[in-house]
Design a protein around this motif. Structure first.
Motif, short mmCIF file in Angstrom:
data_model
loop_
_atom_site.label_atom_id
_atom_site.label_comp_id
_atom_site.label_asym_id
_atom_site.label_seq_id
_atom_site.Cartn_x
_atom_site.Cartn_y
_atom_site.Cartn_z
N ILE A 104 0.85 -1.20 0.00
CA ILE A 104 0.00 0.00 0.00
C ILE A 104 0.88 1.25 0.00
CG2 ILE A 104 -1.65 1.35 1.36
CD1 ILE A 104 -2.79 -1.35 2.38
N PHE A 108 -8.35 4.53 -2.89
CA PHE A 108 -8.24 3.28 -2.15
C PHE A 108 -8.83 2.12 -2.95
CE2 PHE A 108 -7.99 5.31 2.34
CZ PHE A 108 -6.76 5.80 2.01
N ALA A 128 -11.50 -2.69 -0.23
CA ALA A 128 -11.20 -1.28 0.00
C ALA A 128 -11.20 -0.98 1.49
CB ALA A 128 -12.23 -0.40 -0.73
N VAL A 139 -7.85 -1.70 2.91
CA VAL A 139 -6.91 -0.61 2.62
C VAL A 139 -7.13 0.53 3.60
CG1 VAL A 139 -6.16 1.09 0.91
CG2 VAL A 139 -6.87 -1.20 0.16
N HIS A 140 -8.40 0.88 3.77
CA HIS A 140 -8.77 1.96 4.66
C HIS A 140 -8.25 1.73 6.08
CE1 HIS A 140 -11.17 5.56 5.13
NE2 HIS A 140 -11.44 5.12 6.37
#
Lengths: 161, 161, 161, 161, 161, 161, 161, 161
Positions: free
Chosen positions: B13, B25, B36, B39-40
């Protein structure tokens, strides 16, 4: 000298991006009561004009254990070696900035390291590059200011006039 | 010293964000075959750990007519004035970096200006701050390197070990 | 110039004390096949001649978290303030050595501190002493040698001739 | 950073040893109303923690005819010669301290000599080491302070908190 | 520029006086096969022309315990104080030479003292003169040459041509 | 340190010789109401003690067209060349004084020349000696003081105590 | 940046004027086979464009007894005094050039004087201006080059392209 | 020293030529109520005496895009290379003045260039001359004074006395 002129809308978009580079275009559009397409067009135009060339992450170097900053002035044996030495310096990730200067030093670098011991290793690596004659180091006791947003706002304000 | 450990996913990332801070994202998620939301969560966690503190715009200062860079060393009358002088310097947007140093100079600044004439004005403004005793300026003939991504990658690689 | 002459026995006693200041006199006596009283008498005589004035503990400053060493050159406003400033410096335990010098600096000190931040505080304390005009700091990257025993042996060898 | 904690007893033992390194453990025990064995155990423990690493003799260099002190800054031809030059310096007993520094000088030494003539010989010896490019000497007019006990007490006090 | 011409006789007289200022005129006369009156007349003529202005004793400063030589550069607060400071310096017998210089220093002096301690006192006396801002001292390790007779012979030879 | 003691008569003789080195012994004898033989004996004794080593002529360099004075600091390539370079310097009559110094310079000389052009030639001659790396010159604007008689009187006064 | 373009005729006229500023326009016209009126028109046009702003006499300063050249660096107390000090300097005819510089010095001047003594007076006059803190002087041993015609030709050649 | 004496008429002619080098002799004659022949004779006489050696064009370098001025100090490897290096410098039209100096630098030059980038190229060209060891550059922020007419008037006034 820059000839590009910013209008009210460009200026507001830039203001929001300076505050947060990651602001989605849809948010900017909503806030400024314009279409996301317009934001997109304006940003593209400003990118083409070189006003925006990208964006970079900001880290908390202190927290990451890289709190030692030194400025290293380099004397070269011959200025014809300038480009060669710059290429070697470019291979040392701990050197984040390098300038050709014509005063006392031939080159002037900013080094970020973990601590005194690590800085010594980085400086020794620079010292050992072929063509480097001597180095002189100045150590930072505190980075009190490191902020380009004030300059950016000032430049963008000027472009409105 | 940093104790935070990055796993494979964090590392990837960060790699994508270094390349382009504005990567959505959802794009990162698609590329890494994760959600997603993941990722967040990861980015939030790294922000809390201080690994990422934000992002900043990059401008083409050359194109914008700000190609003149100078380093200014400041001698103070008394070190007790350090904070006061730093506050005044903070009001000059053309000073983008300032350090407390303990070698020859008390403070050391980086100035970005339009040209010789403009640089003179900025330096005179610094010279006229109460408590500033004298300044010494070194002028950059070329900014050959200004890149923190190499350092970032190096730090992130270390955090994988 | 030293006029004191050491004989074989004095010399051997000093050799053992240099190796370990805390060696009991009885151990020295046994080793040299003389009486403990003789050792006592000889040491006393050498103390009176100023050859030995005492002994001091050695610490591992690195392990104790005091690994930062700086040399600080001090410019005074007037040399008539020399004694006053030395008295103030004497109140700062982190300054372990101070010299009156007559070259570039008026005074020259050695500072031992915990780290960059701590060194900054110590140097600022010196800077704020009345009569101190400016300071210039040189930072040690490694204390590669700190050993007076070689000098002692050399002096004692000379005194045998 | 030091994590070792001293208790009241450790602290008092250290206080007595700072005053006189040669104080017998039995005297310390009597004074503190504890057994000599306890003193022994505590000192051993502090030695293992690196708090005490030994003790060194103190001489009256003035009386012994060694009143001339000079600081010698060394410029090397190449920093890769650092270790070699340090080894050669280590063979000169009149150099009692040597640091790797990264400011103006590569190495910085303290020299104790008999007089101007003797200092000249020592400095010439340093100058003649292979890899030494030039030296610059600063002469002490008076050693006004040379006392580590204040620092020791300060460190030990901190370790009590 | 000197216009005075020396003839063979003048030249020989000067040669003998350079060798020994105290050579009686009768000895010179005998050696040169001229009358003592002629010697007298020639010397008087050369004194009037400023070629000879007198003679000075030579001492063995080393033997007399004045072996310490230092050069002291003086920075004044204002050049208008030059004459005042020179008058004060003139009251210190240990300053044997003083120049007005316009490079780094305002005044530049030669000091002869007994030893380090004495030199410190002389330098402190200079430092304490009103109008003296700072001094910088360079210490001689050996006076390898101090001989004006070579210059005198060279000047007298030129005047023959 | 000088141990020689002067009595009243020695002191008076020296006083007269300082005023005029050429004063005949018979004149001194008459003035002091002693025999010329006594003067002779005393002077001989002082010569043997090194108090007087001879006398030198004084010229009016200004009138002779040698009004240009420069101090030249010499950097050597290696200190092992010191004696060789001093021998070469000794062949240049315009260098009247030369010191071995251990501060910034290796050698430090006083040059007397006719004018700027002549000084340039002398300095170039020094620069061209094998082993001389670089020179730095400081030019005198006025020799305000050049007088050793004050020092002599001060030394002789001390020897009376 | 200059946008003015020179044609063949302009260029030839300038070439002749560089060789001799006083060449009458009629001579230029004859040589170039054009009318004197054309020469007049072209010169006027170039004067309006700022290419030619006038002409100045050249003297043989050496022959006129002004052979002494010094460069004087000036440190000001405050940069706010810059204009005031420049006005005072402007009243000293022996200062022919003055720059605002931002390195070590605040101002940097070129002085032409008759000799050492005269230069001393001029420098003292500069030193005594209110706001001048200190000066540092560098003396020229020979003006080896002082010729702007090469630069002029180079500029005019560029304007042809 | 200049011995040439100017009379009233010479002085007035020079005054008019300083104001405008191109003033025709007939205009001068009319103004001074003398014949053009007299003007011619006087000017010729003054040219022969070296008072006038010619005249040079003045350009507006600012308007022509040559606003960047730098002073470059040159360190040579050996002073025997002085003439060779001066010849090479003479081939660079952007160097308008060059001095042999004997202070810190061997040579000292004035450079006029278009901008920072151009100055860098000129300085690199100097750096690359054989025998040039290093250069140090000081940049002018403003040429506040460049006027020899005040000096000329002062010299001519002196010649009237």
């Amino acid at each position: 000298m820059a000839k590009f002129k910013l209008d009210e809308t460009d200026h507001k978009i830039l203001g929001m991006l300076i505050d947060n580079t990651r602001t989605p275009f849809t948010d900017i559009a909503k806030k400024l009561l314009i279409s996301a397409g317009t934001v997109h067009v304006r940003v593209k135009k400003m990118e083409e004009a070189g006003i925006i060339t990208g964006s970079s992450l900001s880290l908390d170097y202190q927290k990451l254990g890289y709190s030692f900053i030194a400025y290293v002035g380099i004397f070269l044996e011959k200025t014809s070696q300038t480009q060669f030495v710059l290429n070697r310096i470019n291979e040392i990730p701990y050197v984040t900035v390098a300038h050709i200067t014509t005063g006392k030093f031939n080159l002037f670098c900013k080094v970020r390291a973990r601590n005194t011991e690590h800085a010594k290793q980085v400086i020794f690596k620079i010292d050992d590059i072929d063509g480097v004659y001597r180095t002189e180091t100045m150590i930072s006791m505190e980075e009190s200011l490191n902020d380009k947003t004030r300059l950016m706002r000032s430049i963008f304000d000027e472009m409105m006039k």
